[in-house]
Design an enzyme around this catalytic site. Structure first.
Site, PDB file in Angstrom:
ATOM      1  N   LYS A  44      82.325 100.431  37.367  1.00 11.70           N
ATOM      2  CA  LYS A  44      82.784  99.442  37.864  1.00 11.70           C
ATOM      3  C   LYS A  44      84.104  99.491  37.072  1.00 11.70           C
ATOM      4  O   LYS A  44      85.107  98.646  38.485  1.00 11.70           O
ATOM      5  CB  LYS A  44      82.210  97.426  37.333  1.00 11.70           C
ATOM      6  CG  LYS A  44      80.533  97.289  37.917  1.00 11.70           C
ATOM      7  CD  LYS A  44      80.065  96.028  37.010  1.00 11.70           C
ATOM      8  CE  LYS A  44      78.687  95.718  37.158  1.00 11.70           C
ATOM      9  NZ  LYS A  44      77.840  94.170  37.006  1.00 11.70           N
ATOM     10  N   GLU A  64      70.315  95.305  34.852  1.00 11.39           N
ATOM     11  CA  GLU A  64      69.809  95.884  35.855  1.00 11.39           C
ATOM     12  C   GLU A  64      68.252  96.401  34.835  1.00 11.39           C
ATOM     13  O   GLU A  64      68.005  96.644  33.772  1.00 11.39           O
ATOM     14  CB  GLU A  64      70.837  97.592  35.454  1.00 11.39           C
ATOM     15  CG  GLU A  64      72.084  97.367  35.521  1.00 11.39           C
ATOM     16  CD  GLU A  64      72.336  97.209  36.674  1.00 11.39           C
ATOM     17  OE1 GLU A  64      71.870  97.741  37.970  1.00 11.39           O
ATOM     18  OE2 GLU A  64      73.102  95.651  37.209  1.00 11.39           O
ATOM     19  N   ALA A  93      62.557  97.703  52.714  1.00 17.41           N
ATOM     20  CA  ALA A  93      61.523  98.354  52.288  1.00 17.41           C
ATOM     21  C   ALA A  93      60.979  98.539  51.032  1.00 17.41           C
ATOM     22  O   ALA A  93      62.631  97.854  50.395  1.00 17.41           O
ATOM     23  CB  ALA A  93      62.021  99.849  52.284  1.00 17.41           C
TER      24      ALA A  93
HETATM   25  N1  LIG Z   1      71.111  91.385  39.743  1.00 18.73           N
HETATM   26  C1  LIG Z   1      72.204  91.530  39.280  1.00 18.73           C
HETATM   27  O1  LIG Z   1      72.430  90.928  38.757  1.00 18.73           O
HETATM   28  C2  LIG Z   1      73.060  92.721  40.466  1.00 18.73           C
HETATM   29  C3  LIG Z   1      72.680  93.384  40.922  1.00 18.73           C
HETATM   30  N2  LIG Z   1      73.386  94.757  41.426  1.00 18.73           N
HETATM   31  C4  LIG Z   1      73.057  95.704  41.905  1.00 18.73           C
HETATM   32  O2  LIG Z   1      71.772  95.532  43.139  1.00 18.73           O
HETATM   33  C5  LIG Z   1      70.593  96.460  42.769  1.00 18.73           C
HETATM   34  C6  LIG Z   1      69.858  95.803  43.022  1.00 18.73           C
HETATM   35  O3  LIG Z   1      69.527  94.841  42.067  1.00 18.73           O
HETATM   36  P1  LIG Z   1      68.626  93.932  41.135  1.00 18.73           P
HETATM   37  O4  LIG Z   1      67.894  93.222  42.932  1.00 18.73           O
HETATM   38  O5  LIG Z   1      68.657  93.212  40.329  1.00 18.73           O
HETATM   39  O6  LIG Z   1      67.489  95.047  40.963  1.00 18.73           O
HETATM   40  P2  LIG Z   1      65.920  95.055  40.844  1.00 18.73           P
HETATM   41  O7  LIG Z   1      65.497  96.079  39.960  1.00 18.73           O
HETATM   42  O8  LIG Z   1      65.518  94.029  40.895  1.00 18.73           O
HETATM   43  O9  LIG Z   1      65.494  95.253  42.464  1.00 18.73           O
HETATM   44  C7  LIG Z   1      65.804  96.773  43.480  1.00 18.73           C
HETATM   45  C8  LIG Z   1      64.145  96.689  44.257  1.00 18.73           C
HETATM   46  O10 LIG Z   1      64.087  97.589  44.449  1.00 18.73           O
HETATM   47  C9  LIG Z   1      62.845  98.326  44.826  1.00 18.73           C
HETATM   48  N3  LIG Z   1      62.888  99.571  44.703  1.00 18.73           N
HETATM   49  C10 LIG Z   1      63.379 100.614  43.757  1.00 18.73           C
HETATM   50  N4  LIG Z   1      62.881 101.843  44.305  1.00 18.73           N
HETATM   51  C11 LIG Z   1      62.719 102.038  44.976  1.00 18.73           C
HETATM   52  C12 LIG Z   1      61.893 103.011  46.242  1.00 18.73           C
HETATM   53  N5  LIG Z   1      62.124 104.574  45.890  1.00 18.73           N
HETATM   54  N6  LIG Z   1      62.146 102.120  47.740  1.00 18.73           N
HETATM   55  C13 LIG Z   1      61.583 101.459  48.152  1.00 18.73           C
HETATM   56  N7  LIG Z   1      61.629 100.549  47.479  1.00 18.73           N
HETATM   57  C14 LIG Z   1      62.249 100.260  45.453  1.00 18.73           C
HETATM   58  C15 LIG Z   1      62.559  98.003  43.871  1.00 18.73           C
HETATM   59  O11 LIG Z   1      61.427  97.811  44.052  1.00 18.73           O
HETATM   60  C16 LIG Z   1      62.657  96.883  44.089  1.00 18.73           C
HETATM   61  O12 LIG Z   1      62.315  95.547  45.025  1.00 18.73           O
HETATM   62  C17 LIG Z   1      71.354  97.125  42.091  1.00 18.73           C
HETATM   63  O13 LIG Z   1      71.949  98.729  42.484  1.00 18.73           O
HETATM   64  C18 LIG Z   1      72.401  96.611  41.131  1.00 18.73           C
HETATM   65  O14 LIG Z   1      73.101  97.441  40.035  1.00 18.73           O
HETATM   66  C19 LIG Z   1      74.793  94.473  41.553  1.00 18.73           C
HETATM   67  C20 LIG Z   1      75.057  93.379  41.640  1.00 18.73           C
HETATM   68  C21 LIG Z   1      74.511  92.070  40.587  1.00 18.73           C
HETATM   69  N1  LIG Z   2      73.422  93.802  35.632  1.00 18.74           N
HETATM   70  C1  LIG Z   2      74.851  94.051  35.814  1.00 18.74           C
HETATM   71  C2  LIG Z   2      74.660  92.774  37.252  1.00 18.74           C
HETATM   72  C3  LIG Z   2      75.787  92.650  37.817  1.00 18.74           C
HETATM   73  O1  LIG Z   2      76.600  93.504  38.111  1.00 18.74           O
HETATM   74  C4  LIG Z   2      75.843  92.346  34.228  1.00 18.74           C
HETATM   75  O2  LIG Z   2      74.443  92.477  33.875  1.00 18.74           O
HETATM   76  O3  LIG Z   2      76.427  92.587  35.073  1.00 18.74           O
END
Ligand SMILES: NC(=O)C1=CN([C@@H]2O[C@H](COP(=O)(O)OP(=O)(O)OC[C@H]3O[C@@H](n4cnc5c(N)ncnc54)[C@H](O)[C@@H]3O)[C@@H](O)[C@H]2O)C=CC1
Ligand SMILES: N[C@@H](CC=O)C(=O)O
Ligand code: NA
Length: 442
Positions: A206, A191, A46
């Site tokens: 966290k 983020e 999605a």
């Molecule tokens: N990037 C990282 O290093 C880490 C991220 N996280 C967590 O993982 C999750 C995802 O992070 P990222 O991949 O970095 O985020 P991102 O912003 O790169 O990706 C989020 C995706 O979800 C989609 N999206 C958002 N709202 C939507 C909706 N209403 N309907 C359909 N699609 C929707 C966006 O279009 C995007 O493709 C977050 O909760 C983040 O806190 C956790 C650990 C590490």
């Molecule tokens: N934005 C977060 C992603 C992982 O949780 C970070 O920078 O650590």
């Protein structure tokens, strides 16, 4: 050979982490099936816009904007959209439909975790979130399972990759804050709204999760004292370096005496996130870039340290896949769903009750007796000085001399330190208090 059962996996979100999870699910399908005892079939992804460009090439027919329908037909749901809504509603809907859920959404867990855990309990399914804390590092499962027969007394770590990356760049290359942040965003660490990183909210979420699992008591975001890194200046970093320290954003949850607080007597848990000075030889000082590390002190195990990549699409996908395989195995083999307990009732302590060491930078008049007057004020407030260093500055062409004083204290309460600093400010020989920073590891 018997035909393996197929489990349908719905993926919500295809950003930094989601895209890598989808890639691994497809590329490593056979290996994952062998490890799980079931084929994990990616049934759909999605997204907001099915035509958006992505880093990873994925079969276009998997994409949909109809997350609700996708969730209804899944055995396992991976939520990697981030944010509170619609992630919360979709997770609740998945759990109510009897699907196990894997998420990396620490913001949602810290804000509304209990609602989600209760729903998972009611449905008898798993809600797993190893990716939510310290990315790839296995930290939640060790706390919840491996240390479940011990008593944790302190958890202290670098749990935000973006801020560690920024502070490290500023410290090692003299980079500007804004440039380092832009690079962290480009590398997929930050983020969607990087304010959550730099203001400490991500680390605070966290910290709440770590405290909840470590002390078997629910700690919410409002129980976490939170200061980010936006007030850390290049001058602070240079002064810290000069004094043999490095500045890190630490998340700390520790058991402390609750005496003198509203909770009165006994013990409580101080949960806090703030920039902290560490001696450069401290193991956490060596954690560079977007790496994370978490120290745990437990009564019987003693000191443990967990280290690895705390952010970034591929490392975080590893933690997501680990949770997915584990949840799928339980669907195949049966077994307990929830394993953590929140049967404890340790109160959260206010920041005034936190006990730590401090670094205080003072610009003072260079007059006889100044050091003694300052030391006397510290003693009167019960704050003991461990190190006091003085550097004299003489303005070119001027007869006026001032001195820079750097003081490191022994452990003292936040309340005692605040009162000491107020009293010191009142001395006529003080030109300014240049910095007050908490110190660990001295
Ligand atoms: N990037 C990282 O290093 C880490 C991220 N996280 C967590 O993982 C999750 C995802 O992070 P990222 O991949 O970095 O985020 P991102 O912003 O790169 O990706 C989020 C995706 O979800 C989609 N999206 C958002 N709202 C939507 C909706 N209403 N309907 C359909 N699609 C929707 C966006 O279009 C995007 O493709 C977050 O909760 C983040 O806190 C956790 C650990 C590490
Ligand atoms: N934005 C977060 C992603 C992982 O949780 C970070 O920078 O650590
Ligand atoms: Na983790």
């Amino acid at each position: 050979m018997t035909e393996l059962r197929t489990l349908k996996v719905a993926l919500l979100g295809c950003g930094n982490v989601g895209a890598q999870v989808a890639r691994i699910l497809i590329e490593d399908a056979d290996t994952l099936a062998a490890r799980t005892g079931a084929r994990l079939q990616l049934s759909g992804i999605a997204v907001r816009n099915v035509n958006a460009p992505r880093d990873v090439e994925l079969p276009p027919e998997l994409f949909t904007t109809d997350a609700e329908t996708l969730v209804k037909d899944a055995d396992l749901v991976i939520e990697l959209m981030g944010g509170i809504e619609p992630a919360r509603t979709l997770i609740l809907s998945a759990l109510q439909n009897g699907a196990c859920v894997v998420t990396g959404n620490k913001a949602l867990l810290a804000q509304d975790g209990p609602t989600l855990y209760e729903e998972a309990d009611k449905a008898g399914v798993q809600l797993s979130y190893e990716a939510a804390v310290a990315g790839a590092i296995p930290i939640l499962r060790p706390i919840r399972d491996s240390l479940s027969g011990d008593r944790i007394t302190k958890v202290m770590g670098i749990v935000n990759g973006t801020t560690n990356f920024i502070l490290d760049q500023m410290d090692s290359t003299g980079a500007q804050f804004a440039d380092a942040l832009a690079e962290a965003q480009r590398l997929g660490y930050a983020e969607a709204d990087p304010t959550a990183d730099i203001e400490g909210h991500d680390a605070a979420a966290k910290a709440a999760i770590l405290a909840t699992l470590s002390f078997h008591t629910r700690f919410a975001l409002e129980n976490v004292h939170c200061e980010g890194i936006t007030s850390v200046t290049a001058a602070d970093i240079a002064a810290a370096k000069d004094a043999g320290f490095v500045i890190k954003l630490l998340a700390i949850a520790e058991k402390l005496p609750a005496a003198g607080t509203e909770t009165g007597g006994g013990e409580g848990v101080s949960v806090r996130v703030h920039p902290t000075l560490l001696p450069r030889e401290h193991p956490l000082a060596a954690v560079r870039g977007a790496f994370n590390a978490v120290f745990i002190e437990a009564e019987n195990a003693g000191e443990l340290m967990f280290y690895g990549q705390g952010a970034g699409g591929t490392p975080t996908a590893s933690a997501v896949l680990g949770d997915l395989v584990s949840a799928a195995r339980r669907l195949v083999l049966g077994g307990p769903q929830r394993t953590e307990t929140t049967t404890g009732h340790v109160p959260a302590l206010p920041i005034d009750a936190a006990i730590t060491s401090y670094y205080i930078g003072l610009d003072v008049a260079d007059q006889p007796g100044v050091l003694a007057r300052i030391a006397k004020l510290f003693a009167e407030h019960g704050v003991s000085i461990e190190i006091m260093r003085q550097t004299i500055h003489k303005e070119a062409g001027s007869s006026t001399e001032s001195a820079e004083l750097r003081i490191v204290t022994h452990r003292a309460s936040e309340a005692a330190l605040a009162a000491t600093v107020e009293a010191v400010k009142g001395l006529d020989v003080i030109n300014s208090v240049t910095s007050v920073l908490r110190v660990e590891g001295v």
